[in-house]
Design an enzyme around this catalytic site. Structure first.
Site, PDB file in Angstrom:
ATOM      1  N   GLY A  10       0.825  -1.225   0.000  1.00  0.00           N
ATOM      2  CA  GLY A  10       0.000   0.000   0.000  1.00  0.00           C
ATOM      3  C   GLY A  10       0.846   1.257   0.000  1.00  0.00           C
ATOM      4  O   GLY A  10       1.236   1.748   1.051  1.00  0.00           O
ATOM      5  N   MET A  14       0.221   7.341   3.411  1.00  0.00           N
ATOM      6  CA  MET A  14       0.900   6.847   4.620  1.00  0.00           C
ATOM      7  C   MET A  14       1.956   5.789   4.296  1.00  0.00           C
ATOM      8  O   MET A  14       3.080   5.848   4.793  1.00  0.00           O
ATOM      9  CB  MET A  14      -0.130   6.272   5.603  1.00  0.00           C
ATOM     10  CG  MET A  14      -1.066   7.286   6.193  1.00  0.00           C
ATOM     11  SD  MET A  14      -0.234   8.569   7.140  1.00  0.00           S
ATOM     12  CE  MET A  14       0.113   7.712   8.666  1.00  0.00           C
ATOM     13  N   GLY A  15       1.579   4.832   3.447  1.00  0.00           N
ATOM     14  CA  GLY A  15       2.486   3.730   3.146  1.00  0.00           C
ATOM     15  C   GLY A  15       3.771   4.191   2.491  1.00  0.00           C
ATOM     16  O   GLY A  15       4.870   3.736   2.858  1.00  0.00           O
ATOM     17  N   GLY A 131       0.123  10.774  12.819  1.00  0.00           N
ATOM     18  CA  GLY A 131       1.064  11.841  12.479  1.00  0.00           C
ATOM     19  C   GLY A 131       0.909  12.285  11.044  1.00  0.00           C
ATOM     20  O   GLY A 131       1.619  13.168  10.579  1.00  0.00           O
ATOM     21  N   LYS A 184      -5.501   3.949  19.214  1.00  0.00           N
ATOM     22  CA  LYS A 184      -5.436   4.867  18.074  1.00  0.00           C
ATOM     23  C   LYS A 184      -6.821   5.480  17.809  1.00  0.00           C
ATOM     24  O   LYS A 184      -6.950   6.668  17.488  1.00  0.00           O
ATOM     25  CB  LYS A 184      -4.932   4.133  16.816  1.00  0.00           C
ATOM     26  CG  LYS A 184      -5.002   4.971  15.529  1.00  0.00           C
ATOM     27  CD  LYS A 184      -4.104   6.169  15.599  1.00  0.00           C
ATOM     28  CE  LYS A 184      -3.957   7.116  14.470  1.00  0.00           C
ATOM     29  NZ  LYS A 184      -4.795   7.349  13.397  1.00  0.00           N
ATOM     30  N   HIS A 187      -7.366   8.062  20.377  1.00  0.00           N
ATOM     31  CA  HIS A 187      -6.517   9.206  19.992  1.00  0.00           C
ATOM     32  C   HIS A 187      -7.275  10.085  18.994  1.00  0.00           C
ATOM     33  O   HIS A 187      -7.355  11.308  19.138  1.00  0.00           O
ATOM     34  CB  HIS A 187      -5.202   8.700  19.374  1.00  0.00           C
ATOM     35  CG  HIS A 187      -4.439   9.756  18.612  1.00  0.00           C
ATOM     36  ND1 HIS A 187      -4.816  10.178  17.350  1.00  0.00           N
ATOM     37  CD2 HIS A 187      -3.363  10.505  18.946  1.00  0.00           C
ATOM     38  CE1 HIS A 187      -3.994  11.125  16.939  1.00  0.00           C
ATOM     39  NE2 HIS A 187      -3.101  11.348  17.898  1.00  0.00           N
ATOM     40  N   ASN A 188      -7.865   9.438  18.000  1.00  0.00           N
ATOM     41  CA  ASN A 188      -8.589  10.198  16.974  1.00  0.00           C
ATOM     42  C   ASN A 188      -9.850  10.846  17.545  1.00  0.00           C
ATOM     43  O   ASN A 188     -10.211  11.960  17.144  1.00  0.00           O
ATOM     44  CB  ASN A 188      -8.947   9.293  15.795  1.00  0.00           C
ATOM     45  CG  ASN A 188      -7.734   8.980  14.939  1.00  0.00           C
ATOM     46  OD1 ASN A 188      -6.599   9.053  15.401  1.00  0.00           O
ATOM     47  ND2 ASN A 188      -7.956   8.609  13.700  1.00  0.00           N
ATOM     48  N   ARG A 446     -38.849   6.525  36.875  1.00  0.00           N
ATOM     49  CA  ARG A 446     -38.745   5.148  36.373  1.00  0.00           C
ATOM     50  C   ARG A 446     -39.591   4.206  37.225  1.00  0.00           C
ATOM     51  O   ARG A 446     -40.223   3.285  36.734  1.00  0.00           O
ATOM     52  CB  ARG A 446     -37.278   4.693  36.378  1.00  0.00           C
ATOM     53  CG  ARG A 446     -36.411   5.438  35.354  1.00  0.00           C
ATOM     54  CD  ARG A 446     -34.969   4.939  35.404  1.00  0.00           C
ATOM     55  NE  ARG A 446     -34.850   3.584  34.919  1.00  0.00           N
ATOM     56  CZ  ARG A 446     -34.358   2.563  35.616  1.00  0.00           C
ATOM     57  NH1 ARG A 446     -33.917   2.774  36.846  1.00  0.00           N
ATOM     58  NH2 ARG A 446     -34.292   1.363  35.098  1.00  0.00           N
TER      59      ARG A 446
HETATM   60  P1  NAP Z   1      -4.469   6.545   0.548  1.00  0.00           P
HETATM   61  O1  NAP Z   1      -3.441   7.572   0.296  1.00  0.00           O
HETATM   62  O2  NAP Z   1      -5.835   6.753   0.035  1.00  0.00           O
HETATM   63  O3  NAP Z   1      -3.908   5.161  -0.007  1.00  0.00           O
HETATM   64  C1  NAP Z   1      -4.686   4.016   0.056  1.00  0.00           C
HETATM   65  C2  NAP Z   1      -3.828   2.812  -0.295  1.00  0.00           C
HETATM   66  O4  NAP Z   1      -4.627   1.648  -0.127  1.00  0.00           O
HETATM   67  C3  NAP Z   1      -3.335   2.823  -1.735  1.00  0.00           C
HETATM   68  O5  NAP Z   1      -2.061   2.246  -1.767  1.00  0.00           O
HETATM   69  C4  NAP Z   1      -4.367   1.922  -2.413  1.00  0.00           C
HETATM   70  O6  NAP Z   1      -3.867   1.284  -3.566  1.00  0.00           O
HETATM   71  C5  NAP Z   1      -4.582   0.902  -1.341  1.00  0.00           C
HETATM   72  N1  NAP Z   1      -5.855   0.200  -1.482  1.00  0.00           N
HETATM   73  C6  NAP Z   1      -7.101   0.715  -1.343  1.00  0.00           C
HETATM   74  N2  NAP Z   1      -8.005  -0.250  -1.538  1.00  0.00           N
HETATM   75  C7  NAP Z   1      -7.334  -1.379  -1.798  1.00  0.00           C
HETATM   76  C8  NAP Z   1      -7.713  -2.716  -2.081  1.00  0.00           C
HETATM   77  N3  NAP Z   1      -9.004  -3.087  -2.104  1.00  0.00           N
HETATM   78  N4  NAP Z   1      -6.735  -3.609  -2.302  1.00  0.00           N
HETATM   79  C9  NAP Z   1      -5.445  -3.247  -2.264  1.00  0.00           C
HETATM   80  N5  NAP Z   1      -5.011  -2.020  -2.005  1.00  0.00           N
HETATM   81  C10 NAP Z   1      -5.946  -1.097  -1.779  1.00  0.00           C
HETATM   82  O7  NAP Z   1      -4.648   6.239   2.111  1.00  0.00           O
HETATM   83  P2  NAP Z   1      -3.697   6.607   3.337  1.00  0.00           P
HETATM   84  O8  NAP Z   1      -4.001   7.982   3.782  1.00  0.00           O
HETATM   85  O9  NAP Z   1      -2.289   6.227   3.017  1.00  0.00           O
HETATM   86  O10 NAP Z   1      -4.295   5.633   4.448  1.00  0.00           O
HETATM   87  C11 NAP Z   1      -3.924   4.275   4.575  1.00  0.00           C
HETATM   88  C12 NAP Z   1      -4.386   3.799   5.954  1.00  0.00           C
HETATM   89  O11 NAP Z   1      -3.741   4.597   6.948  1.00  0.00           O
HETATM   90  C13 NAP Z   1      -5.884   3.967   6.199  1.00  0.00           C
HETATM   91  O12 NAP Z   1      -6.327   2.938   7.051  1.00  0.00           O
HETATM   92  C14 NAP Z   1      -5.962   5.302   6.921  1.00  0.00           C
HETATM   93  O13 NAP Z   1      -7.125   5.429   7.694  1.00  0.00           O
HETATM   94  C15 NAP Z   1      -4.709   5.219   7.789  1.00  0.00           C
HETATM   95  N6  NAP Z   1      -4.168   6.493   8.264  1.00  0.00           N
HETATM   96  C16 NAP Z   1      -4.147   7.594   7.462  1.00  0.00           C
HETATM   97  C17 NAP Z   1      -3.613   8.780   7.961  1.00  0.00           C
HETATM   98  C18 NAP Z   1      -3.537  10.027   7.118  1.00  0.00           C
HETATM   99  O14 NAP Z   1      -3.264  11.105   7.685  1.00  0.00           O
HETATM  100  N7  NAP Z   1      -3.724   9.948   5.819  1.00  0.00           N
HETATM  101  C19 NAP Z   1      -3.092   8.816   9.252  1.00  0.00           C
HETATM  102  C20 NAP Z   1      -3.100   7.661  10.031  1.00  0.00           C
HETATM  103  C21 NAP Z   1      -3.632   6.496   9.518  1.00  0.00           C
HETATM  104  P3  NAP Z   1      -4.112   1.919  -5.044  1.00  0.00           P
HETATM  105  O15 NAP Z   1      -2.948   2.860  -5.270  1.00  0.00           O
HETATM  106  O16 NAP Z   1      -4.106   0.762  -5.936  1.00  0.00           O
HETATM  107  O17 NAP Z   1      -5.435   2.643  -5.006  1.00  0.00           O
END
Ligand code: NAP
Length: 473
Positions: A10, A14-15, A131, A184, A187-188, A446
């Site tokens: 992913g 974030m990833g 973060g 977490k 936290h949110n 009640r």
């Molecule tokens: P994002 O930028 O929207 O990226 C989503 C990722 O998930 C992409 O790599 C996407 O792949 C992949 N994905 C979505 N559906 C999928 C599926 N069915 N099968 C395989 N891969 C799939 O999201 P993000 O912000 O990085 O968030 C990722 C996680 O971290 C979420 O759980 C989010 O809640 C959590 N998070 C986010 C933040 C933040 O500030 N953004 C902070 C803390 C935690 P494709 O490129 O193929 O679409």
């Protein structure tokens, strides 16, 4: 190419940042993304870290690229997508490999996945990461749930990539199965309350005192040097000072007042209710986002009522001082609620959540990071308390701050300015601090209509009132 030590699925916001953070800390990482073109782009843009990143076209390639026993981080959209990745990984990983879900999972899902993988030979870790983009890249706050043995196996890499507060890593093992994702979530939830209360204060400044964004920005910037010092206050000042490149107007004035949400605030409120713990500031913040989304209805209602907002008059410096203190008091109540929810969950799920450690790992890296969390950690370290509001330092702080919260909530109510989170924080505080409440009447009602019985103040056991034939039954 040399073998990778760890894998990541992913490459979203974030990833991709987490992968670079891991690579920068000297751990070669194999990466896979569903949309494979993104994997190539990511590798091409990795700059000096390119050699530390192994791009993989399939999950099979990813597994082959990592030296066993393999830790694999899943950082995809929470929910079904995580289950799909786990199912796929089960086919390609082997005994002792570790699957780490680092997204914002609902902790009930994490508990289920933990159980599902228990006898599979694979180990499962549910890990909350906070973060945002910047944290993921340069040091997030990391909340780990799983077995202690599995934590020991990933402790080194997670410690390396985590944020540091005065040299102390903002990562900790918090308990088994869903503990990390639960913490977490709360936290949110606290983040929702924090943001909502800041927005309410902004509303008083904008609509009650008639101040412009730049002026309000400088108020928040000043507050950021005092007791409210925190990342959220800091970014509020920056946001309010920014101009829209398209129109040249203040950016904040060009943004539609309709807030989005992804679920963690709502989950916090639901879990608080399930555990029987009042988390009214968090609930109010979630409800405020829902009301904000009813833009068309609100516009129609404004026309129907035609009441508008009255100015908040009085000595401006005194009002500003009250606003600062009111926000602080509201914050204390919201954090007290969040920690009370975690304390109850700890008992319910047998997690033994270390509350002082949680406060410590939130001091840096995460969105609610602040000096204030250090004060909370110190208070919890001083000895167990039923509620943060009962820690001696907090009793003092709340004694000092609550009159300002009271004045601001009263002024806002008179002016017609909504302060749902601040006023519910005040109501929570007032309900909590009074030894004699009004539920004696509820018990009487009640008993009257449902013969539910009540306790007497002067005798043990269950009793009924002299309602006679008036009682409906
Ligand atoms: P994002 O930028 O929207 O990226 C989503 C990722 O998930 C992409 O790599 C996407 O792949 C992949 N994905 C979505 N559906 C999928 C599926 N069915 N099968 C395989 N891969 C799939 O999201 P993000 O912000 O990085 O968030 C990722 C996680 O971290 C979420 O759980 C989010 O809640 C959590 N998070 C986010 C933040 C933040 O500030 N953004 C902070 C803390 C935690 P494709 O490129 O193929 O679409």
């Amino acid at each position: 190419m040399a073998e990778a030590e760890i894998g990541l699925i992913g490459l979203g916001v974030m990833g991709s940042n987490l992968a670079l953070n891991i690579a920068e800390n000297g751990h070669r990482i194999a990466v896979f993304n569903r949309t494979t073109s993104r994997t190539g782009e990511f590798h091409a843009q990795a700059g000096s870290l390119q050699d530390m990143v192994v791009p993989c076209e399939t999950i099979e390639d990813l597994a082959a690229a990592i030296r066993p026993p393999r830790p694999v981080i899943i950082m995809v959209q929470a929910g079904q997508a995580v289950d799909e990745q786990i199912a796929h990984l089960r086919g390609v990983l082997s005994e002792n490999d570790i699957v780490i879900d680092a997204g914002n999972a609902n902790f009930h899902d994490t508990m289920r996945r933990f159980k599902d993988l228990e006898n599979s030979g694979l180990t499962f870790i549910g890990m909350g990461v906070s973060g945002g983009e910047e944290g993921a890249r340069h040091g997030p706050s990391i909340m780990v749930g799983g077995t202690e043995a599995s934590w020991k196996r990933v402790e080194k890499v997670l410690t390396a990539i985590s944020a540091k507060y005065e040299g102390e890593p903002c990562v900790a093992w918090l308990g088994t199965d869903g503990a990390g994702h639960f913490v977490k979530t709360i936290h949110n939830g606290i983040e929702y309350a924090d943001m909502q209360m800041i927005a309410e204060i902004y509303g008083v400044l904008r609509d009650g005192l008639g101040m412009g964004p730049k002026e309000i920005a400088s108020v928040f910037a000043t507050w950021n040097k005092g007791r409210l010092n925190s990342y959220l206050i800091e970014i509020t000042a920056s946001v309010l000072a920014a101009d829209d490149p398209k129109t040249g107007k203040p950016m904040v004035d060009m943004i539609l007042d309709r807030a989005g949400q992804k679920g963690t605030g709502k989950w916090s409120a639901i879990e608080a209710q399930q555990l029987g713990i009042p988390a009214t500031a968090i609930e109010a913040a979630v409800a405020a986002r829902v009301i904000s989304s009813l833009k068309d209805e609100r516009v129609a209602a404004e026309k129907a009522y035609g009441m508008g907002v009255s100015p908040v008059s009085g000595n401006r410096d005194a009002i500003l001082a009250d606003l600062e203190l009111a926000l602080f008091a509201g914050k204390i109540a919201a954090y007290a609620q969040g920690f009370a929810v975690m304390s109850a969950a700890s008992e319910e799920f047998d997690w033994n959540l270390p509350l002082p450690t949680i406060a410590k790992i939130w001091r840096a890296g995460c969105i609610i990071r602040s000096q204030f969390l250090d004060t909370i950690a110190t208070a919890f370290n001083a000895g167990p308390v039923a509620n943060l509001l009962m820690a001696p330092d907090f009793v003092q702080m709340m004694k000092e701050a609550n009159p300002a919260l009271r004045r601001i909530v009263a002024r806002a109510a008179e002016a017609g300015l909504p302060t749902p989170a601040l006023s519910s924080a005040l109501a929570y505080f007032d309900s909590y601090r009074l030894g004699r409440g009004t539920s004696n009447l509820i018990q009487a009602q009640r008993d009257f209509f449902g013969a539910h019985g009540f306790e007497r103040i002067d005798a043990d056991g269950a009793h009924h009132g002299p309602w006679g034939s008036g009682a409906a039954g």
